[in-house]
Design a protein around this motif. Sequence first.
Motif, mmCIF file in Angstrom:
data_model
loop_
_atom_site.group_PDB
_atom_site.id
_atom_site.type_symbol
_atom_site.label_atom_id
_atom_site.label_comp_id
_atom_site.label_asym_id
_atom_site.label_seq_id
_atom_site.Cartn_x
_atom_site.Cartn_y
_atom_site.Cartn_z
ATOM 1 N N VAL A 161 -43.421 5.333 -6.949
ATOM 2 C CA VAL A 161 -43.515 6.563 -7.736
ATOM 3 C C VAL A 161 -44.999 6.915 -7.867
ATOM 4 C CG1 VAL A 161 -41.393 6.136 -9.043
ATOM 5 C CG2 VAL A 161 -43.568 5.268 -9.926
ATOM 6 N N ARG A 162 -45.302 8.076 -8.454
ATOM 7 C CA ARG A 162 -46.690 8.406 -8.764
ATOM 8 C C ARG A 162 -47.195 7.443 -9.826
ATOM 9 N NH1 ARG A 162 -47.606 13.762 -6.821
ATOM 10 N NH2 ARG A 162 -45.522 14.580 -6.461
ATOM 11 N N GLU A 163 -48.339 6.846 -9.575
ATOM 12 C CA GLU A 163 -48.960 5.921 -10.534
ATOM 13 C C GLU A 163 -47.984 4.851 -11.009
ATOM 14 O OE1 GLU A 163 -51.096 8.209 -13.450
ATOM 15 O OE2 GLU A 163 -52.074 9.372 -11.885
ATOM 16 N N GLY A 164 -47.386 4.198 -10.040
ATOM 17 C CA GLY A 164 -46.463 3.111 -10.343
ATOM 18 C C GLY A 164 -47.140 1.761 -10.244
ATOM 19 N N GLY A 165 -46.298 0.737 -10.058
ATOM 20 C CA GLY A 165 -46.808 -0.627 -10.009
ATOM 21 C C GLY A 165 -46.824 -1.171 -8.586
ATOM 22 N N ARG A 166 -47.261 -2.428 -8.465
ATOM 23 C CA ARG A 166 -47.442 -3.031 -7.146
ATOM 24 C C ARG A 166 -46.187 -3.741 -6.645
ATOM 25 N NH1 ARG A 166 -51.628 -7.247 -7.640
ATOM 26 N NH2 ARG A 166 -50.778 -7.398 -9.734
ATOM 27 N N PHE A 167 -45.207 -3.973 -7.538
ATOM 28 C CA PHE A 167 -44.096 -4.860 -7.192
ATOM 29 C C PHE A 167 -42.824 -4.140 -6.745
ATOM 30 C CE2 PHE A 167 -46.985 -7.354 -9.624
ATOM 31 C CZ PHE A 167 -46.860 -8.647 -9.141
ATOM 32 N N ASP A 168 -42.543 -2.990 -7.353
ATOM 33 C CA ASP A 168 -41.289 -2.274 -7.092
ATOM 34 C C ASP A 168 -41.192 -1.929 -5.600
ATOM 35 O OD1 ASP A 168 -39.202 -0.425 -6.875
ATOM 36 O OD2 ASP A 168 -39.630 0.476 -8.822
ATOM 37 N N GLY A 169 -40.232 -2.497 -4.922
ATOM 38 C CA GLY A 169 -40.068 -2.233 -3.487
ATOM 39 C C GLY A 169 -40.908 -3.174 -2.638
ATOM 40 N N ALA A 170 -42.227 -3.162 -2.891
ATOM 41 C CA ALA A 170 -43.147 -3.961 -2.079
ATOM 42 C C ALA A 170 -42.775 -5.437 -2.123
ATOM 43 C CB ALA A 170 -44.580 -3.758 -2.575
ATOM 44 N N LEU A 171 -42.414 -5.924 -3.307
ATOM 45 C CA LEU A 171 -42.066 -7.345 -3.435
ATOM 46 C C LEU A 171 -40.884 -7.693 -2.518
ATOM 47 C CD1 LEU A 171 -42.327 -10.136 -4.699
ATOM 48 C CD2 LEU A 171 -40.857 -9.349 -6.575
ATOM 49 N N GLY A 172 -39.900 -6.804 -2.444
ATOM 50 C CA GLY A 172 -38.720 -7.089 -1.619
ATOM 51 C C GLY A 172 -39.031 -7.114 -0.133
ATOM 52 N N VAL A 173 -39.988 -6.261 0.294
ATOM 53 C CA VAL A 173 -40.352 -6.241 1.718
ATOM 54 C C VAL A 173 -41.165 -7.489 2.060
ATOM 55 C CG1 VAL A 173 -41.539 -4.973 3.542
ATOM 56 C CG2 VAL A 173 -40.254 -3.714 1.791
ATOM 57 N N VAL A 174 -42.147 -7.809 1.196
ATOM 58 C CA VAL A 174 -42.956 -9.012 1.431
ATOM 59 C C VAL A 174 -42.049 -10.254 1.386
ATOM 60 C CG1 VAL A 174 -44.765 -10.488 0.471
ATOM 61 C CG2 VAL A 174 -45.122 -8.011 0.620
ATOM 62 N N ALA A 175 -41.176 -10.319 0.387
ATOM 63 C CA ALA A 175 -40.259 -11.464 0.254
ATOM 64 C C ALA A 175 -39.388 -11.580 1.496
ATOM 65 C CB ALA A 175 -39.385 -11.298 -0.984
ATOM 66 N N GLY A 176 -38.960 -10.435 2.038
ATOM 67 C CA GLY A 176 -38.134 -10.442 3.243
ATOM 68 C C GLY A 176 -38.892 -11.066 4.411
ATOM 69 N N PHE A 177 -40.152 -10.650 4.602
ATOM 70 C CA PHE A 177 -40.953 -11.233 5.691
ATOM 71 C C PHE A 177 -41.136 -12.736 5.492
ATOM 72 C CE2 PHE A 177 -42.835 -6.916 6.771
ATOM 73 C CZ PHE A 177 -42.384 -6.924 8.078
ATOM 74 N N VAL A 178 -41.462 -13.142 4.264
ATOM 75 C CA VAL A 178 -41.721 -14.572 4.033
ATOM 76 C C VAL A 178 -40.432 -15.362 4.237
ATOM 77 C CG1 VAL A 178 -42.524 -16.308 2.379
ATOM 78 C CG2 VAL A 178 -43.630 -14.048 2.446
ATOM 79 N N ALA A 179 -39.329 -14.856 3.693
ATOM 80 C CA ALA A 179 -38.061 -15.594 3.802
ATOM 81 C C ALA A 179 -37.624 -15.725 5.262
ATOM 82 C CB ALA A 179 -36.977 -14.905 2.978
ATOM 83 N N VAL A 180 -37.757 -14.637 6.031
ATOM 84 C CA VAL A 180 -37.357 -14.705 7.444
ATOM 85 C C VAL A 180 -38.296 -15.635 8.218
ATOM 86 C CG1 VAL A 180 -37.137 -13.361 9.582
ATOM 87 C CG2 VAL A 180 -36.107 -12.515 7.465
ATOM 88 N N ALA A 181 -39.594 -15.584 7.894
ATOM 89 C CA ALA A 181 -40.545 -16.470 8.581
ATOM 90 C C ALA A 181 -40.247 -17.930 8.256
ATOM 91 C CB ALA A 181 -41.984 -16.119 8.177
ATOM 92 N N VAL A 182 -39.956 -18.210 6.985
ATOM 93 C CA VAL A 182 -39.646 -19.595 6.593
ATOM 94 C C VAL A 182 -38.318 -20.029 7.220
ATOM 95 C CG1 VAL A 182 -39.096 -21.125 4.656
ATOM 96 C CG2 VAL A 182 -41.010 -19.515 4.471
ATOM 97 N N ALA A 183 -37.359 -19.120 7.229
ATOM 98 C CA ALA A 183 -36.054 -19.448 7.829
ATOM 99 C C ALA A 183 -36.221 -19.763 9.316
ATOM 100 C CB ALA A 183 -35.075 -18.290 7.636
ATOM 101 N N ALA A 184 -37.024 -18.956 10.010
ATOM 102 C CA ALA A 184 -37.240 -19.174 11.445
ATOM 103 C C ALA A 184 -37.882 -20.536 11.667
ATOM 104 C CB ALA A 184 -38.135 -18.080 12.009
#
Length: 428
Positions: free
Chosen positions: A87-110
């Motif tokens: 959103v305008r002037e939002g936070g750093r976690f909303d959405g971004a956390l899920g994408v970063v978590a997805g990359f880390v989880a898939v990398a760890v799973a691999a």
Amino acid sequence: MDPSEPAYARELFERLFAQLSAIGLDETGATTRLAWTQETTAAERWFEQTARALGLAPERDRNGNLWAWLGERGPGALVTGSHLDSVREGGRFDGALGVVAGFVAVAVAARRLGVDTEDGGPLAAVPLGVVAFADEEGGRFDTPTFGSRALCGALDVEAALTRRDRAGVSLRDALEAAGVDPQGIGPDPERLAQLGALVELHIEQDALLEREGCALALGTGIMPHGRWRVDLHGQAAHAGTTPLEVRRDPMLALAAAILAARREGTAHGALATVGKVEVSPNGTNAVAGQVSFWLDIRAHDEQAVSATLDQVLETTRAQANRDGVAFEHRRESFTAAVEFSPALRARIESVLQGEGIQTVPISTGAGHDAGALATAIPTAMLFVRSSGGAGHSPQEHASADDCLTGIAALTDVLISLATQRSEALADV
Ligand SMILES: [Zn+2]
């Protein structure tokens, strides 16, 4: 488990999250990454570079959603992710956390599957992917969950394309400028048919987990949610010369509506909000001639939403009638209640219990891409505890430890679902 895995996950999470957080961050600490802007283009570039660095194949679909695949994209794909816009002037976690978590989880799973696969066979029974849905917040064109709804055919494409941002730019032009062909926007059944399930991790937008003393929640569903626009037509007049008794002032009906939203929301267990108002001429010394306001209502069931709405509209109409003000209203959007897949939830619960990871169930009032996709495929959501409960605000925060607990849970879920396809995805 490889003893170096937690350190690998932590380092990767902290590095990726710091990189993404820097995009669209202003000097006050607020994050603004509106869809189809330079900021989201930069975030998309980060997505592609991150995918390649982790050995995943990135691609953009015709609705502007980004995907990164471990191995070949194919039927039954198990995907995780969220959104890169804010959103305008939002936070750093909303959405971004899920994408970063997805990359880390898939990398760890691999990594884990690669280490464990002795016969050199396929890493997983199904493809694993990370997704970043386009324009989840709708912060620029008021088109929330644009990419996920378009993918599922739940978006009125023609109406959406003509919407304009505050600068007068149409969504159609913004898409073209961002390299997305507006002609391609719409249902994508072929892609959808290849998806087996979606698990979205997201920061909680409430302080429930803090109160419960638990780091993680498993979403049960998304509350029904509607937005209505109300127009009040009175008569503009001079504040210094027009007697009170002849005024046709629409502000009184607005005031009645705001108070009724709180009163009726409380009475029906709903969240009712008047958060946007347009007043004309909007002068300190003028009686308003025209007021438009937007009413947002969410509740655990649709009946509570409609009961709250009816009462608020009735109160507003009555006040408008007393003041000689014309009253019109129309529904701008309505999203029915979403229940996340019970089979997928049960499966996630049993995986996490087996790993000793505690969760509490929550039903959320916020819209999410996993809600949009729930109409098409089994979806589930994991929520990470927010410190303080701030959402859509620069104050939004989750501790690194809690984020890593969420990532560990997501990793276990992905591995379990991806390696035991028959038990998992076939049943959900
Ligand atoms: Zn979000």
